[in-house]
Design an enzyme around this catalytic site. Structure first.
Site, short mmCIF file in Angstrom:
data_model
loop_
_atom_site.label_atom_id
_atom_site.label_comp_id
_atom_site.label_asym_id
_atom_site.label_seq_id
_atom_site.Cartn_x
_atom_site.Cartn_y
_atom_site.Cartn_z
N ALA A 1 0.91 -1.23 -0.05
CA ALA A 1 -0.14 -0.14 -0.03
C ALA A 1 0.73 1.31 0.03
O ALA A 1 0.34 2.33 0.21
CB ALA A 1 -1.01 -0.02 1.27
N ALA A 2 2.07 1.15 -0.28
CA ALA A 2 2.97 2.30 -0.49
C ALA A 2 2.51 3.03 -1.59
O ALA A 2 2.36 4.61 -1.21
CB ALA A 2 4.54 2.29 -0.20
N GLY A 3 2.29 2.56 -2.54
CA GLY A 3 1.65 3.32 -3.93
C GLY A 3 0.44 3.85 -3.67
O GLY A 3 0.14 5.08 -4.05
N ASP A 4 -0.43 3.11 -2.87
CA ASP A 4 -2.01 3.68 -2.37
C ASP A 4 -1.69 4.86 -1.72
O ASP A 4 -2.49 6.00 -1.72
CB ASP A 4 -2.62 2.38 -1.78
CG ASP A 4 -2.77 1.31 -2.56
OD1 ASP A 4 -2.80 1.47 -4.07
OD2 ASP A 4 -3.01 0.37 -2.35
#
Ligand code: RIB
Length: 299
Positions: A242-245
C-alpha cells in the site's frame, strides 16, 4: 472533494522467509487479516491526509463486505456509492511479505469485477463535483472509462496492477505507474536506468504528466518533456504493501488543495515512506499531522 473509484479487498497476509517459486511450498508465520484493496486504500489514505472523500465500488454480501465498508466509513469516507453484489464474494487479496518488507500479491477481484458503467453513472454528481477523481485497475476498464468521462476535475490514474490488455481511459491528466506498470504500458521488459524510464514515460501519449514511483529509489516526475528525480526518504521498511496507494491518496489531496505538482509529489512521497514503516495496507496509512511532522524532521 476527492472521488475514488475502485476496489475493496480483504487482505490475508502471511509473513514468509522468502517468496516461493512455482512448485515450492514455504512455511510462513501467523496469518493476519486487514482491510485493503487499492481503491479503498487510496480512499483511506486521502481521508487520513485531510481530504473529503467519496468512494464508488462494489462489495459482495458476505461478512467481508461489512468489514470492508465499515473500515472506509470509519475513516469518514462517504460510502453511499458502495454497492452490494448478491451471490459474489467481496474481493480478497493473498499477500506474502518477506523480511525486507517486499510483497507478492494475488487478487481475487470478486465483486470488484462487477462494477459497471451504470454504477458509475449513478454516482455522476459525486464525480462531477470532485476536484480529483482517482482510478486504478482492479475494476473493469469500462467503469474507469465512464468515471474519467464524468469527472469534473483532474483524473489521476494509478494503472495498478499491470493488467495485460488493459486500456487506459482516453482522458487521464496524471498517470502514476510504478516501474513494472510503466514497462507494461510502454512494452518494455524493464528499465536499467532512470533515463530509460524517463524516456519511456515521455513517450506515453495522453497524460499531461507522469509520476513514476520507484520504491526505495524515489520518484520520477515527467512533465512537458522535462524529467525530475526526487530521491526517496530514508526509512526502515517493514512492509511496502500500500505504499503506492498511500502516495496516490495523499497526492490527490495535495493537488485538490492547489499545491503545484512537484510540491504535491514531495508531500505524497513522505506519506508513502511512512506507510512502509508499519505492517498491513490500511493500518499502515499515515495521517496528515504525521506527514507534516515527518517532512519537518527530514526536509
Ligand atoms: O496495493 C496494495 C493492495 O493491493 C492490497 O491491499 C491488496 O488488496 C491489493 O489490492
Amino acid at each position: 472533494m476527492i472521488a475514488v473509484v475502485g476496489s475493496l479487498n480483504l487482505d490475508l497476509v502471511v509473513p514468509v522467509p522468502h517468496h516461493p517459486v512455482p512448485g515450492e511450498t514455504v512455511l510462513g508465520g501467523d496469518i493476519a487479516q486487514h482491510p485493503g484493496g487499492k481503491g479503498a486504500n487510496q480512499a483511506v489514505a486521502a481521508a487520513r491526509a485531510g481530504g473529503r472523500v467519496a468512494m464508488v465500488g462494489r462489495v459482495g454480501e458476505d461478512d467481508a463486505a461489512a468489514l470492508m465498508t465499515d473500515a472506509v466509513r470509519g475513516e469518514g469516507v462517504d460510502v453511499s456509492h458502495l454497492l452490494r453484489t448478491p451471490g459474489v464474494p467481496t474481493g480478497r487479496a493473498l499477500i506474502a511479505v518477506d523480511g525486507p518488507g517486499e510483497n507478492t500479491i494475488v487478487v481475487s477481484p470478486g465483486a470488484n469485477g462487477r462494477l459497471t458503467p451504470a454504477d458509475i453513472e449513478a454516482a455522476r454528481e459525486v464525480l462531477a463535483s470532485a476536484a480529483v477523481t482517482v482510478l486504478q485497475q482492479e475494476v473493469p476498464d469500462e467503469a474507469n472509462h465512464a468515471a474519467a468521462r464524468l469527472s469534473g476535475g483532474l483524473v489521476l490514474m494509478n494503472p495498478a496492477p499491470a493488467v495485460p490488455g488493459a486500456v487506459l481511459p482516453p482522458r487521464v491528466d496524471l498517470l502514476v505507474p510504478n516501474r513494472t506498470e510503466l514497462a507494461a504500458l510502454t512494452g518494455h521488459r524493464g528499465f536499467d536506468t532512470l533515463d530509460e524510464a524517463a524516456e519511456a514515460a515521455r513517450g506515453l501519449r495522453g497524460a499531461e504528466a507522469v509520476v513514476v514511483t520507484l520504491g526505495g529509489d524515489g520518484v520520477l516526475l515527467v512533465e512537458g518533456g522535462a524529467a525530475l528525480h526526487l530521491p526517496a526518504h530514508r526509512v526502515e521498511p517493514v512492509d511496502t504493501t500500500a505504499a503506492g496507494d498511500s502516495f496516490c491518496g495523499s497526492l490527490a489531496v495535495a493537488l485538490a488543495e492547489g499545491l503545484a505538482l512537484e510540491a504535491a509529489v514531495r508531500w505524497a512521497s513522505a506519506s508513502a515512506a511512512l506507510s512502509t514503516t508499519r505492517p498491513g495496507a490500511q493500518p499502515s496509512l499515515a495521517r496528515r499531522d504525521e506527514i507534516d511532522a515527518f517532512l519537518a524532521r527530514t526536509g
